[in-house]
Write an enzyme that holds these catalytic residues in place. Structure first.
Site, short mmCIF file in Angstrom:
data_model
loop_
_atom_site.label_atom_id
_atom_site.label_comp_id
_atom_site.label_asym_id
_atom_site.label_seq_id
_atom_site.Cartn_x
_atom_site.Cartn_y
_atom_site.Cartn_z
N GLY A 131 32.37 47.26 33.43
CA GLY A 131 33.45 46.93 32.83
C GLY A 131 33.32 46.42 32.14
O GLY A 131 32.67 45.28 31.87
N ASN A 162 31.27 54.24 38.85
CA ASN A 162 31.86 55.56 38.75
C ASN A 162 31.96 55.35 37.35
O ASN A 162 32.61 56.98 37.31
CB ASN A 162 33.06 56.02 39.77
CG ASN A 162 34.46 55.32 40.11
OD1 ASN A 162 34.16 54.47 38.80
ND2 ASN A 162 35.63 55.68 40.07
N ASP A 192 31.21 55.42 43.59
CA ASP A 192 32.49 55.29 43.74
C ASP A 192 32.60 54.64 44.77
O ASP A 192 31.77 54.93 45.65
CB ASP A 192 33.48 56.35 43.89
CG ASP A 192 35.00 56.58 44.25
OD1 ASP A 192 35.55 55.65 44.91
OD2 ASP A 192 35.61 56.61 43.32
N SER A 231 43.29 38.16 41.11
CA SER A 231 44.30 37.53 40.47
C SER A 231 45.46 37.15 40.07
O SER A 231 46.18 36.57 40.89
CB SER A 231 44.82 39.53 39.25
OG SER A 231 46.34 39.39 38.56
N THR A 284 48.08 37.92 39.44
CA THR A 284 49.58 38.21 39.43
C THR A 284 50.07 38.06 41.09
O THR A 284 51.12 38.50 41.02
CB THR A 284 49.58 39.94 39.25
OG1 THR A 284 47.94 40.63 40.48
CG2 THR A 284 48.90 40.58 37.97
N TYR A 341 49.64 47.02 41.61
CA TYR A 341 48.59 46.73 40.81
C TYR A 341 48.27 44.66 41.35
O TYR A 341 47.76 44.71 42.51
CB TYR A 341 48.11 46.17 39.40
CG TYR A 341 47.27 45.57 39.23
CD1 TYR A 341 45.69 46.30 39.41
CD2 TYR A 341 47.87 44.01 38.52
CE1 TYR A 341 44.71 44.82 38.89
CE2 TYR A 341 46.54 43.49 38.45
CZ TYR A 341 45.62 43.33 38.49
OH TYR A 341 44.36 43.01 38.04
N LYS A 392 45.88 43.80 44.94
CA LYS A 392 45.39 42.47 44.98
C LYS A 392 45.14 41.52 45.75
O LYS A 392 44.24 40.71 47.09
CB LYS A 392 44.85 41.36 43.73
CG LYS A 392 44.74 42.59 42.16
CD LYS A 392 42.90 42.39 42.33
CE LYS A 392 42.33 42.98 41.04
NZ LYS A 392 40.97 43.33 41.56
N PHE A 426 43.11 34.48 35.37
CA PHE A 426 44.39 34.51 34.86
C PHE A 426 44.24 35.58 33.17
O PHE A 426 44.17 37.40 33.95
CB PHE A 426 44.48 33.04 33.76
CG PHE A 426 45.53 32.08 35.03
CD1 PHE A 426 47.01 31.99 35.58
CD2 PHE A 426 44.62 31.81 36.21
CE1 PHE A 426 47.42 31.35 36.28
CE2 PHE A 426 45.42 31.26 37.55
CZ PHE A 426 46.11 31.18 37.33
N ASN A 458 46.86 45.31 27.09
CA ASN A 458 46.66 43.81 27.40
C ASN A 458 46.65 43.82 26.46
O ASN A 458 46.32 44.11 24.71
CB ASN A 458 45.12 43.37 27.90
CG ASN A 458 44.94 43.64 29.13
OD1 ASN A 458 46.67 43.58 30.17
ND2 ASN A 458 43.71 43.38 29.24
#
Length: 342
Positions: free
Chosen positions: A12, A34, A60, A126, A128, A150, A154, A179, A200
Site C-alpha cells: 500500500g 491481499n 489476507d 489514525s 481520526t 473507519y 481503529k 495525521f 484524500n
C-alpha cells in the site's frame, strides 16, 4: 544478523514507502498483502529502488492458516501492521466490511503472533481516533471518540491492544496515530494510487492537475478557520516511514516491555485546504480549478498534532515541508498519470 519484520499491507501507499526506509535502516522485510487496495507493481518498483527482490506473500490477515505457515517459515522480530481498509465514506456505507477486515483481521494476526511468541507490534492507527478535538494541538492524552466506522475500527483495535497489554505484560504495542500523509518517494516511482475518485485531498489535487478530474470539490468554506476551509496536519509519507523505523529502533533498545504506547506522527502545524491548493499551484505551475461544496458529515474544522512525544521518545520529527510534499506528489502523478497502471 538483520532483524526480520513482517509488513502487513506492505504494497500500500504508506507500507511501500516504509519498506524502503526499513531496508535502508538494515531490516529484512517480508510483505504480506491481499492486494485488494494495492498493486503488485508497487512491490516491483520497491524492489528496483532497493536493488533486491522482496519476499512477498499474497494473503489476507484473516487467514490464520496462511499466517501460521508464514510465522513457521520466518523468525520475525516484529510486525508492522498497515493492512486495513481506509475510506471514510465507504466505511459509512459498509460498516460490517470495515469491522470484519480491520478489527477481526487484527485479532487473527495478534492470535497468531501470540502463538509464535512474537511480541513486538507497531500498529497503523489514525488521528481520526480523536474525533472532533476539544483542544489543539492534540496530544496523546486527548479524549478519543469517532465519527465514522473507519475511525471506530481503529479505536476498537486500540482498545484491544490496551487490554492485551494489561493481560500480558510482555508485549510491546506501539500505536502510531498518523495525521494526514501526503507526498511520494523522491524518485517518482511510488506514490498514492487510489482506486476510483480519491478520498484524500492531495491525490485529488494532483489528478485535477494531470487532467484526470475536471475540478476539485472543497467541502465546506464556512469553518471557523483562517479562510473558512478545513485545517489539517499534513505529513510527508517519507517522514511517516521514518517514524516507523524510529519506533522499531526504539523497541530494539528497550530492556523492559513498553506495553501499550500511543504516539502521534504529525508535523505539529495546520494548513488549510486553500493553502495547500495555493502551494501546489505555486510549486508546480499547474492551475487547480475548484468549487465549494457543502460540508461532509463527520468532517471537523481543525486538526493538528502535538508531536512532542515522538521527539522525546523516538528522536523523530517531521522534516519535509509543504513545498516538498507538492513537488514529490506532482513528480509521481506526472510520471504516472494513471498510477501503477501507467
Amino acid at each position: 544478523m538483520k532483524n526480520k519484520i513482517l509488513v502487513t499491507g506492505g504494497a500500500g501507499y504508506i507500507g511501500s514507502h516504509t519498506c524502503i526506509a526499513l531496508h535502508q535502516a538494515g531490516y529484512d522485510i517480508v510483505i504480506y498483502d491481499n492486494l485488494s487496495n494495492s498493486s503488485r507493481e508497487a512491490i516491483n518498483r520497491v524492489s528496483k529502488l532497493i536493488g533486491e527482490s522482496i519476499e512477498f506473500i499474497q494473503g489476507d490477515i484473516r487467514d490464520s492458516e496462511l499466517l501460521k505457515q508464514v510465522f513457521t517459515k520466518y523468525d520475525f522480530f516484529g510486525v508492522i501492521h498497515f493492512a486495513g481498509l481506509k475510506a471514510v465514506g465507504e466505511s459509512v456505507a459498509k460498516p460490517l466490511m470495515y469491522y470484519n477486515n480491520n478489527v477481526s483481521g487484527t485479532i487473527t494476526l495478534l492470535e497468531v503472533m501470540t502463538e509464535y511468541k512474537v511480541k513486538n507490534f507497531i500498529f497503523s492507527s489514525s488521528a481520526t481516533v480523536y474525533g472532533d478535538p476539544e483542544m489543539l494541538p492534540i496530544d496523546e492524552k486527548s479524549p478519543r471518540s469517532c465519527t465514522n466506522p473507519y475511525g471506530q475500527s481503529k479505536l476498537v483495535v486500540e482498545h484491544i491492544l490496551e487490554g492485551l497489554a494489561v493481560a500480558d505484560s510482555t508485549w510491546n504495542l506501539v500505536t502510531l496515530r498518523y495525521f494526514n500523509p501526503v507526498g511520494a518517494h523522491e524518485s517518482g516511482q511510488i506514490g498514492e494510487d487510489p482506486n476510483d475518485i480519491p478520498n484524500n485531498l492531495m491525490p485529488y489535487i494532483s489528478q485535477v492537475a494531470v487532467g484526470k478530474l475536471a475540478k476539485l470539490s472543497i467541502f465546506g468554506n464556512d469553518y471557523p478557520t483562517v479562510d473558512g476551509t478545513g485545517v489539517r496536519d499534513y505529513i510527508h509519507v517519507t517522514d511517516l516511514a521514518a517514524g516507523h523505523v524510529a519506533a522499531l529502533n526504539y523497541l530494539e533498545q528497550q530492556v523492559l516491555p513498553v506495553g501499550f504506547l500511543p504516539i502521534n506522527l504529525g508535523s505539529g502545524k495546520g494548513s488549510s485546504v486553500l493553502e495547500l491548493v495555493t502551494a501546489f499551484t505555486e510549486v508546480t505551475g499547474q492551475n487547480i480549478p475548484y468549487q465549494f461544496a457543502p460540508r461532509r458529515a463527520g468532517d471537523i474544522a481543525s486538526c493538528y498534532a502535538s508531536a512532542d512525544k515522538a521527539q522525546a521518545l523516538l528522536g523523530w520529527e517531521a522534516k519535509l515541508s509543504i513545498t516538498d510534499m507538492c513537488q514529490d506528489t506532482w513528480r509521481w502523478q506526472s510520471m504516472n498519470p494513471n498510477g501503477y497502471q501507467s
